[in-house]
Write a protein that holds these residues in place. Structure first.
Motif: not given
Length: 215
Positions: A5-6, A8, A14, A18, A30-33, A38
């Protein structure tokens, strides 16, 4: 296959991260900001092995986000990615349980190698940085050791105490009773070996930011 999981809030970073991670994780990235998203994602995806955590994304107050994440998901590896690169900050992150500290200035090819090393169970730091030998005063070291004894709820109470909130306000924020807050606060002071909640709050804030994020 590992899952990453990134976390940022900068889309361009990101995307670059990735790209560096793809040789290791393939499409399992996967990504969250923000910090809240998160937490939400990690609760729904327990298969996540490693999280790349930005220290200044929304909801993350310096190193406090790392502490909260490490407490809530102790079996997940958290790697700090940050534009702030002081040895003091790296030292604190490692002492608080980070599996590595990757400056955002690190070349993508080196990031790939760093992550492979971390997944092998080693702590990764930039070349020439040896945070484990960085000398900290005894008071800080003791505070660090005791901080690790707090439960997730106690940690949140301490964070609110550091912000100067009263028990009634903390109860409102956490949606719990004021008496429960008092119990948590008492446990926090006992575990930190302090008798003054103001002192506990001051030490927490000093350790978590220490001016590192004032730029």
């Amino acid at each position: 296959m590992h899952h990453a999981l990134v976390a940022d809030d900068h889309p361009l970073f990101r995307a670059a991260l990735i790209q560096a991670l793809a040789p290791i994780f393939g499409t399992n990235i996967n990504q969250t900001e923000c910090l809240s998203s998160t937490f939400t994602f990690l609760r729904s995806a327990p298969e996540t092995d490693i999280v790349f955590l930005d220290l200044t994304m929304p909801g993350n107050d310096g190193l406090s986000g790392l502490v909260e994440c490490h407490h809530a998901f102790p079996n997940t590896i958290f790697v700090i990615v940050s534009a702030h690169e002081s040895a003091s900050l790296m030292s604190k992150a490692i002492q608080l349980g980070a599996g590595g500290f990757i400056p955002k200035s690190t070349p993508l090819t080196l990031i790939t190698a760093a992550v492979a090393q971390i997944l092998e169970g080693e702590i990764w730091l930039p070349e020439g940085v040896d945070c484990l030998s960085n000398e900290e005063d005894s008071e800080t070291q003791a505070f660090l050791s005791r901080l690790a004894l707090l439960t997730p709820h106690q940690l949140i109470v301490l964070k609110y105490m550091a912000e100067g909130l009263l028990n009634k306000q903390i109860a409102y924020e956490m949606q719990i009773s004021e008496s429960t807050v008092k119990q948590h606060a008492s446990a926090v002071l006992k575990k930190l070996n302090l008798i003054n909640r103001t002192k506990a709050g001051v030490m927490y804030k000093q350790f978590m930011d220490s001016g590192e994020f004032s730029s």
